[in-house]
Design a protein around this motif. Structure first.
Motif, PDB file in Angstrom:
ATOM      1  N   ASP A 296       6.794  35.682  47.269  1.00  0.00           N
ATOM      2  CA  ASP A 296       5.920  35.495  46.109  1.00  0.00           C
ATOM      3  C   ASP A 296       6.168  36.664  45.172  1.00  0.00           C
ATOM      4  OD1 ASP A 296       3.942  35.336  44.224  1.00  0.00           O
ATOM      5  OD2 ASP A 296       2.340  34.847  45.640  1.00  0.00           O
ATOM      6  N   ILE A 297       6.924  36.414  44.109  1.00  0.00           N
ATOM      7  CA  ILE A 297       7.342  37.515  43.238  1.00  0.00           C
ATOM      8  C   ILE A 297       6.151  38.192  42.565  1.00  0.00           C
ATOM      9  CG2 ILE A 297       7.691  36.166  41.120  1.00  0.00           C
ATOM     10  CD1 ILE A 297      10.386  37.776  40.857  1.00  0.00           C
ATOM     11  N   PHE A 298       5.075  37.432  42.295  1.00  0.00           N
ATOM     12  CA  PHE A 298       3.902  38.034  41.666  1.00  0.00           C
ATOM     13  C   PHE A 298       3.139  38.912  42.654  1.00  0.00           C
ATOM     14  CE2 PHE A 298       4.619  34.179  39.083  1.00  0.00           C
ATOM     15  CZ  PHE A 298       4.865  34.808  37.874  1.00  0.00           C
ATOM     16  N   ALA A 299       3.097  38.508  43.912  1.00  0.00           N
ATOM     17  CA  ALA A 299       2.457  39.334  44.930  1.00  0.00           C
ATOM     18  C   ALA A 299       3.232  40.634  45.118  1.00  0.00           C
ATOM     19  CB  ALA A 299       2.360  38.571  46.254  1.00  0.00           C
ATOM     20  N   ILE A 300       4.573  40.541  45.076  1.00  0.00           N
ATOM     21  CA  ILE A 300       5.405  41.740  45.181  1.00  0.00           C
ATOM     22  C   ILE A 300       5.131  42.670  44.004  1.00  0.00           C
ATOM     23  CG2 ILE A 300       7.783  42.599  45.141  1.00  0.00           C
ATOM     24  CD1 ILE A 300       8.594  39.934  46.445  1.00  0.00           C
ATOM     25  N   GLN A 301       5.037  42.075  42.825  1.00  0.00           N
ATOM     26  CA  GLN A 301       4.764  42.865  41.624  1.00  0.00           C
ATOM     27  C   GLN A 301       3.454  43.625  41.772  1.00  0.00           C
ATOM     28  OE1 GLN A 301       5.733  40.796  37.980  1.00  0.00           O
ATOM     29  NE2 GLN A 301       3.976  41.690  36.923  1.00  0.00           N
ATOM     30  N   ASP A 302       2.412  42.952  42.251  1.00  0.00           N
ATOM     31  CA  ASP A 302       1.111  43.603  42.456  1.00  0.00           C
ATOM     32  C   ASP A 302       1.200  44.709  43.497  1.00  0.00           C
ATOM     33  OD1 ASP A 302       0.001  41.928  40.593  1.00  0.00           O
ATOM     34  OD2 ASP A 302      -0.860  40.543  42.059  1.00  0.00           O
ATOM     35  N   GLU A 303       1.906  44.424  44.588  1.00  0.00           N
ATOM     36  CA  GLU A 303       1.997  45.388  45.691  1.00  0.00           C
ATOM     37  C   GLU A 303       2.740  46.654  45.266  1.00  0.00           C
ATOM     38  OE1 GLU A 303       3.993  45.748  50.149  1.00  0.00           O
ATOM     39  OE2 GLU A 303       3.871  43.795  49.162  1.00  0.00           O
ATOM     40  N   VAL A 304       3.880  46.469  44.615  1.00  0.00           N
ATOM     41  CA  VAL A 304       4.679  47.626  44.198  1.00  0.00           C
ATOM     42  C   VAL A 304       3.941  48.418  43.124  1.00  0.00           C
ATOM     43  CG1 VAL A 304       6.855  48.354  43.139  1.00  0.00           C
ATOM     44  CG2 VAL A 304       6.844  46.529  44.840  1.00  0.00           C
ATOM     45  N   THR A 305       3.305  47.719  42.193  1.00  0.00           N
ATOM     46  CA  THR A 305       2.511  48.401  41.164  1.00  0.00           C
ATOM     47  C   THR A 305       1.436  49.268  41.799  1.00  0.00           C
ATOM     48  OG1 THR A 305       2.868  46.665  39.525  1.00  0.00           O
ATOM     49  CG2 THR A 305       0.948  48.054  39.217  1.00  0.00           C
ATOM     50  N   ALA A 306       0.707  48.705  42.769  1.00  0.00           N
ATOM     51  CA  ALA A 306      -0.364  49.446  43.438  1.00  0.00           C
ATOM     52  C   ALA A 306       0.178  50.678  44.139  1.00  0.00           C
ATOM     53  CB  ALA A 306      -1.085  48.537  44.439  1.00  0.00           C
TER      54      ALA A 306
END
Length: 590
Positions: A296-306
């Motif tokens: 899930d590319i959006f979940a990855i984006q959220d995780e890495v951002t955090a």
């Protein structure tokens, strides 16, 4: 929606349509250069925040009226010098209006009468000039050496009442910097950071949106940290797909730190690399990489951002501490005093707390409007209050309450203000109030490890330790460089959850344990039936605190449920704490 009093600067480019018709590419290039080299750095230097930009204008919010007018004067004076050798028909010139009023904040935008008046006032300003309202003129009269000319009452479009307006005289305006050698009020000089667009290294144009989205999310997340000043996306994205000279970019944008990174997709995995650079010294401070499966590319984006948003501010603060060690105390600004005070506070000794109080008081004196400093003064005084390092606890408590009220009035949107309010209310056993401020802090900055770990602590006190464990573990994942005390919070949460083995393992991560931590470890072994280990920890408790008493100890805890308090009481009794106390009393009687 939130509403508060703020200064609004509205700026508009004169003759925009004419210039665009004559030379669209050239006009945009010159406007972009002015933004990068002058306008955005002036806004950043004066603690402004760009709320909205249009093709030919912008709205900027300032918490200080003085800063708003100083910024406007600097822009107009420097633009006049820049235009001195430019033909009249090619000059880029601005009108600026400044108003002080109630502003409604909603989803990153601002609305309300205060904004409308600022926009209307700007339209009445001279080309290259500044027009201000009476509220602004009153505030700056004794603070800035700028002449103001009364223009009388004016009717503004869509404003029902007449408004008193003033013109700022730019020729005679003098903006003197504060003297370095004097203890006059100085502006808070926060670390300034720019996040450059992440490079798409995957060769897949469709991944471009992921790289850009990740960059924008990191900028947004970092902007929630009020101890940092983050350059806007509009400024940083000028450098997208361009070769970058770190020092030149930093100089143009007025940034001390620069973040750059890349995104690479390979089969079903994506790798994100990120690095933090001290642009002044051209030194790499921190780097990391994140490998994730591309489910899930959006979940990855959220995780890495955090992860980046939680780790990066700590690395900036560490770099600032290194610089601070080489700074003469007499030259320290408010931010630097606050930073040094926080370092001393975290050491947790009486002597360090006293020094921290001195430094944080200096920070408040240097800038009475610095909400972060007021909040941390409450935190540092709270440390002294909790540990009994003060003679008059009632007076200290009154000072804590006063500082927090002041911090809240100055900035209701600083996560640290609400985090410290929550912590102080926990220590005063006001758990309902603490929960409100904790949830507020979490909503303001969900990636701040100190806020996240405190959520775990609070849930433990509220009788929900299993959830508390999850939050504390999350804080540890967010910041791999987390303070050692996170292990103590985790141990206490595991104990309340009746997971004694995990609790003991958590406490064992501590390089040194105090009497409270030894007491929890003893209670763990008491419940496990390990009399030898329990007795060893009770012995350590007595060595560190000869006057240890179970009931006095329980009074320092903040369990909402009596069953949780009874749980640790029974564990200590099983560990032999009551027997040791009785033996000590017998010896004293003899």
């Amino acid at each position: 929606m939130k509403q508060r009093l703020a200064a609004v600067l509205a700026a508009d480019m004169a003759g925009y349509s004419r210039l665009m018709e004559a030379d669209e590419a050239g006009t945009l290039a010159r406007l972009r250069t002015h933004r990068i080299e002058l306008i955005d750095p002036a806004i950043a230097k004066n603690e402004g925040r760009i709320i909205k930009t249009t093709g030919d204008g912008m709205l900027v919010e300032f918490q200080s009226v003085t800063d708003a007018v100083k910024c406007a004067v600097e822009i107009q004076q420097r633009m006049k010098r820049r235009n001195s050798d430019v033909p009249q028909d090619r000059r880029i010139e601005f009108r600026i209006g400044v108003n002080l009023g109630d502003i409604i904040f909603d989803d990153g935008d601002i609305f309300g009468d205060g904004v409308n008046i600022a926009a209307r006032v700007e339209q009445l300003a001279d080309v290259g000039g500044i027009c201000i309202t009476a509220a602004v003129a009153t505030q700056i009269a004794d603070r800035l050496e700028v002449p103001i000319e009364h223009l009388g009452e004016k009717m503004l479009k869509n404003i029902s009442r007449p408004v008193h307006l003033y013109r700022v005289g730019l020729e005679e305006a003098v903006l003197q910097p504060a003297s370095e050698g004097k203890d006059t009020k100085r502006a808070v000089s926060k670390p300034t950071i720019v996040v450059l667009p992440f490079d798409n290294m995957s060769g897949d144009p469709e991944q471009e949106f992921f790289a850009d989205g990740l960059t924008e999310d990191i900028i947004t997340a970092l902007s929630r940290r009020h101890e940092l000043f983050v350059i806007s996306r509009n400024s940083s994205f000028v450098y997208k797909n361009q070769p970058v000279n770190v020092r030149e970019v930093a100089e143009k944008l007025g940034a001390q730190y620069l973040v750059e990174g890349s995104v690479r997709k390979n089969a079903d995995r994506v790798r994100v690399t990120v690095q933090l650079i001290d642009a002044i010294n051209d030194a790499h401070i921190w780097a990391d990489k994140y490998d994730r499966k591309l489910d899930d590319i959006f979940a990855i984006q959220d995780e890495v951002t955090a992860a980046i948003a939680a780790t990066l501010p700590g690395r900036v603060e560490a770099a600032q501490r290194d610089q601070l060690a080489r700074t003469k105390p007499a030259n320290m600004a408010a931010y630097e005093c606050a930073l040094a005070a926080k370092v001393l506070h975290h050491r947790g000794t009486v002597a360090d707390n006293e020094q921290a109080q001195t430094l944080i008081e200096r920070a408040v004196a240097l800038d009475p409007g610095y909400a972060h400093a007021h909040a941390w003064r409450a935190c540092i005084l709270g440390q002294a209050w909790v540990h009994g390092w003060c003679e008059d606890k009632d007076t200290v408590w009154s000072n804590i309450v006063a500082e927090l009220e002041r911090a809240l009035a100055l900035d209701d949107n600083d996560a640290d203000v609400h985090r410290i309010l929550a912590a102080v209310n926990v220590n005063n056993n006001e758990l309902t109030t603490a929960r409100y401020h904790q949830e507020r802090a979490l909503s303001l900055n969900p990636n701040y490890d100190l806020v996240v770990v405190q959520q775990g602590e609070l849930l433990t006190w509220l009788g929900r330790p299993d959830e508390g464990v999850e939050w504390i573990r999350k804080a540890m994942r967010l910041n791999p460089h987390h303070p050692e005390r996170f292990w103590s919070h985790l141990g206490k949460a595991y104990f309340a959850a009746r997971q004694y083995g995990d609790a003991i393992e958590a406490f064992m991560h501590l390089s040194a344990m105090d009497d409270v931590q030894h007491a929890f470890a003893a209670a763990c072994y008491g419940w496990l039936g390990d009399d030898i280990a329990a007795a060893a920890h009770i012995k350590k408790v007595k060595a560190l605190n000869p006057d240890f008493d179970i009931e006095v100890f329980l009074a320092t805890l903040h369990y909402a449920k009596e069953s949780d308090a009874q749980h640790i009481r029974e564990g200590l009794v099983k560990a032999g704490a009551g027997d040791c106390l009785a033996e000590t009393n017998d010896l004293a009687a003899q």
